[in-house]
Design a protein around this motif. Structure first.
Motif, PDB file in Angstrom:
ATOM      1  N   LEU A  24      51.598 -32.337  83.038  1.00  0.00           N
ATOM      2  CA  LEU A  24      52.066 -30.961  83.159  1.00  0.00           C
ATOM      3  C   LEU A  24      51.613 -30.137  81.957  1.00  0.00           C
ATOM      4  CD1 LEU A  24      53.777 -28.989  84.840  1.00  0.00           C
ATOM      5  CD2 LEU A  24      55.733 -29.708  83.482  1.00  0.00           C
ATOM      6  N   PHE A  25      51.715 -30.714  80.774  1.00  0.00           N
ATOM      7  CA  PHE A  25      51.255 -30.031  79.568  1.00  0.00           C
ATOM      8  C   PHE A  25      49.744 -29.812  79.614  1.00  0.00           C
ATOM      9  CE2 PHE A  25      49.746 -30.260  75.133  1.00  0.00           C
ATOM     10  CZ  PHE A  25      50.385 -29.128  74.643  1.00  0.00           C
ATOM     11  N   GLY A  27      47.816 -29.729  82.293  1.00  0.00           N
ATOM     12  CA  GLY A  27      47.539 -28.764  83.354  1.00  0.00           C
ATOM     13  C   GLY A  27      47.828 -27.342  82.923  1.00  0.00           C
ATOM     14  N   GLY A  28      48.894 -27.171  82.145  1.00  0.00           N
ATOM     15  CA  GLY A  28      49.195 -25.836  81.608  1.00  0.00           C
ATOM     16  C   GLY A  28      48.117 -25.334  80.662  1.00  0.00           C
ATOM     17  N   LEU A  29      47.606 -26.230  79.814  1.00  0.00           N
ATOM     18  CA  LEU A  29      46.517 -25.835  78.907  1.00  0.00           C
ATOM     19  C   LEU A  29      45.252 -25.483  79.683  1.00  0.00           C
ATOM     20  CD1 LEU A  29      46.855 -28.337  75.932  1.00  0.00           C
ATOM     21  CD2 LEU A  29      47.343 -25.900  75.943  1.00  0.00           C
ATOM     22  N   SER A  31      45.139 -24.465  82.706  1.00  0.00           N
ATOM     23  CA  SER A  31      45.436 -23.226  83.417  1.00  0.00           C
ATOM     24  C   SER A  31      45.242 -22.012  82.518  1.00  0.00           C
ATOM     25  CB  SER A  31      46.875 -23.280  83.935  1.00  0.00           C
ATOM     26  OG  SER A  31      47.246 -22.058  84.495  1.00  0.00           O
ATOM     27  N   LEU A  32      45.753 -22.098  81.303  1.00  0.00           N
ATOM     28  CA  LEU A  32      45.577 -20.976  80.365  1.00  0.00           C
ATOM     29  C   LEU A  32      44.111 -20.741  80.043  1.00  0.00           C
ATOM     30  CD1 LEU A  32      48.518 -21.513  77.862  1.00  0.00           C
ATOM     31  CD2 LEU A  32      48.229 -19.657  79.505  1.00  0.00           C
ATOM     32  N   SER A  53      43.726 -22.615  88.194  1.00  0.00           N
ATOM     33  CA  SER A  53      44.854 -22.800  87.285  1.00  0.00           C
ATOM     34  C   SER A  53      46.088 -23.284  88.028  1.00  0.00           C
ATOM     35  CB  SER A  53      45.144 -21.508  86.528  1.00  0.00           C
ATOM     36  OG  SER A  53      45.586 -20.504  87.415  1.00  0.00           O
ATOM     37  N   ILE A  54      46.320 -22.779  89.230  1.00  0.00           N
ATOM     38  CA  ILE A  54      47.457 -23.248  90.018  1.00  0.00           C
ATOM     39  C   ILE A  54      47.247 -24.712  90.420  1.00  0.00           C
ATOM     40  CG2 ILE A  54      48.642 -22.989  92.238  1.00  0.00           C
ATOM     41  CD1 ILE A  54      48.156 -19.962  91.945  1.00  0.00           C
ATOM     42  N   VAL A  57      47.951 -27.063  87.448  1.00  0.00           N
ATOM     43  CA  VAL A  57      49.366 -27.279  87.144  1.00  0.00           C
ATOM     44  C   VAL A  57      50.021 -28.177  88.194  1.00  0.00           C
ATOM     45  CG1 VAL A  57      51.590 -26.109  86.910  1.00  0.00           C
ATOM     46  CG2 VAL A  57      49.581 -25.151  85.832  1.00  0.00           C
ATOM     47  N   PRO A  61      49.847 -33.227  86.893  1.00  0.00           N
ATOM     48  CA  PRO A  61      51.010 -34.118  86.736  1.00  0.00           C
ATOM     49  C   PRO A  61      51.044 -35.240  87.772  1.00  0.00           C
ATOM     50  CG  PRO A  61      51.712 -31.842  86.609  1.00  0.00           C
ATOM     51  CD  PRO A  61      50.278 -31.833  87.017  1.00  0.00           C
TER      52      PRO A  61
END
Length: 96
Positions: A24-25, A27-29, A31-32, A53-54, A57, A61
């Motif tokens: 998750l972390f 994927g967030g990076l 995504s940004l 990006s979606i 995220v 995970p």
């Protein structure tokens, strides 16, 4: 105290959950980073960065969690086999 056996499913569940959080972390990076690259692309309005990006995220995970579960299950099994042959890990536990 010597650890002679590790519960494979117990370890796999914990590792799967931890790796899902790491995914998750990550994927967030990703995504940004993909959203920040949107203004610099030549094609405007494609929405490819937003879709990527979606997907990052949601998919990261799942992939990290599943792979963490599978590989830790294999690692626990291997530990149990080798601990039976070589011996376990010695841990010193002191009372509080």
């Amino acid at each position: 105290m010597i650890v002679n056996r590790v519960g494979p499913m117990s370890l796999a569940k914990i590792a799967g959950a931890l790796y899902a959080l790491i995914g998750l972390f990550a994927g967030g990076l990703i995504s940004l980073i993909s959203l920040m690259g949107g203004p610099f692309s030549r094609s405007s309005g494609s929405g490819l960065g937003a879709m990527f990006s979606i997907a990052a995220v949601l998919v990261m995970p799942l992939i990290y969690g599943c792979l963490g579960f599978i590989f830790s299950l294999i690692a626990a099994w291997l530990y149990n086999v080798l601990a039976g042959v070589v011996g376990g890990i010695e841990i010193e536990v002191t009372g509080a």
